[in-house]
Design a protein around this motif. Structure first.
Motif, PDB file in Angstrom:
ATOM      1  N   ARG A  72       0.814  -1.219   0.000  1.00 29.23           N
ATOM      2  CA  ARG A  72       0.000   0.000   0.000  1.00 29.23           C
ATOM      3  C   ARG A  72       0.843   1.262   0.000  1.00 29.23           C
ATOM      4  O   ARG A  72       0.316   2.364   0.032  1.00 29.23           O
ATOM      5  CB  ARG A  72      -0.921   0.016   1.224  1.00 29.23           C
ATOM      6  CG  ARG A  72      -1.814  -1.201   1.385  1.00 29.23           C
ATOM      7  CD  ARG A  72      -2.827  -1.307   0.328  1.00 29.23           C
ATOM      8  NE  ARG A  72      -3.825  -0.278   0.570  1.00 29.23           N
ATOM      9  CZ  ARG A  72      -4.850  -0.049  -0.209  1.00 29.23           C
ATOM     10  NH1 ARG A  72      -5.017  -0.754  -1.280  1.00 29.23           N
ATOM     11  NH2 ARG A  72      -5.699   0.898   0.060  1.00 29.23           N
ATOM     12  N   GLY A  73       2.173   1.099   0.013  1.00 27.84           N
ATOM     13  CA  GLY A  73       3.050   2.266   0.003  1.00 27.84           C
ATOM     14  C   GLY A  73       3.070   3.010   1.323  1.00 27.84           C
ATOM     15  O   GLY A  73       3.292   4.216   1.365  1.00 27.84           O
ATOM     16  N   ILE A  74       2.849   2.304   2.417  1.00 25.29           N
ATOM     17  CA  ILE A  74       2.823   2.917   3.741  1.00 25.29           C
ATOM     18  C   ILE A  74       4.182   2.702   4.395  1.00 25.29           C
ATOM     19  O   ILE A  74       4.714   1.603   4.394  1.00 25.29           O
ATOM     20  CB  ILE A  74       1.723   2.283   4.615  1.00 25.29           C
ATOM     21  CG1 ILE A  74       0.353   2.462   3.950  1.00 25.29           C
ATOM     22  CG2 ILE A  74       1.745   2.866   6.022  1.00 25.29           C
ATOM     23  CD1 ILE A  74      -0.749   1.676   4.602  1.00 25.29           C
ATOM     24  N   VAL A  75       4.720   3.762   4.973  1.00 26.42           N
ATOM     25  CA  VAL A  75       5.989   3.657   5.680  1.00 26.42           C
ATOM     26  C   VAL A  75       5.690   3.155   7.081  1.00 26.42           C
ATOM     27  O   VAL A  75       4.874   3.730   7.793  1.00 26.42           O
ATOM     28  CB  VAL A  75       6.715   5.023   5.732  1.00 26.42           C
ATOM     29  CG1 VAL A  75       7.992   4.912   6.542  1.00 26.42           C
ATOM     30  CG2 VAL A  75       7.001   5.523   4.341  1.00 26.42           C
ATOM     31  N   SER A  76       6.348   2.108   7.463  1.00 26.88           N
ATOM     32  CA  SER A  76       6.127   1.513   8.774  1.00 26.88           C
ATOM     33  C   SER A  76       6.910   2.247   9.846  1.00 26.88           C
ATOM     34  O   SER A  76       8.058   2.622   9.637  1.00 26.88           O
ATOM     35  CB  SER A  76       6.561   0.041   8.751  1.00 26.88           C
ATOM     36  OG  SER A  76       6.533  -0.500  10.037  1.00 26.88           O
ATOM     37  N   SER A  77       6.293   2.439  10.985  1.00 26.89           N
ATOM     38  CA  SER A  77       7.005   3.054  12.107  1.00 26.89           C
ATOM     39  C   SER A  77       7.917   2.030  12.767  1.00 26.89           C
ATOM     40  O   SER A  77       8.754   2.377  13.580  1.00 26.89           O
ATOM     41  CB  SER A  77       6.017   3.605  13.122  1.00 26.89           C
ATOM     42  OG  SER A  77       5.235   2.555  13.645  1.00 26.89           O
TER      43      SER A  77
END
Length: 92
Positions: A72-77
């Motif tokens: 989904r193109g989400i940067v993980s913390s």
């Protein structure tokens, strides 16, 4: 949909029939709704256990949270962002 035969005493049957008439709803719908309302938490627990068992038997239809976030193109913390490297000064 499966069928279930439920026996009620005459008085309870008549009360249910009248309630269904007043609500303009089938008796079966009233009984299904009552079961869902009364046993909601227990039925959820059974469903969750069944889903876990199905996943354990065949995990091929699932992905890790990291795989999902990447897709989904989400940067993980969880994974630190890449920073420019700096030279650190150390006291001698």
């Amino acid at each position: 949909m499966k069928r279930l035969l439920v026996s009620l005493d005459e008085e309870r049957y008549e009360d249910l029939r009248r309630l269904a008439f007043e609500k303009k709803a089938p008796m079966a719908d009233l009984v299904r709704n009552a079961i869902e309302d009364a046993l909601e938490d227990e039925l959820d627990s059974v469903r969750i256990k069944r889903n876990i068992e199905e996943h354990a038997a065949d995990p091929s239809g699932t992905m890790t949270i990291e795989e999902y976030m990447r897709s989904r193109g989400i940067v993980s913390s969880r994974t630190p962002a890449k920073r420019a490297t700096r030279t650190r000064r150390v006291a001698v």
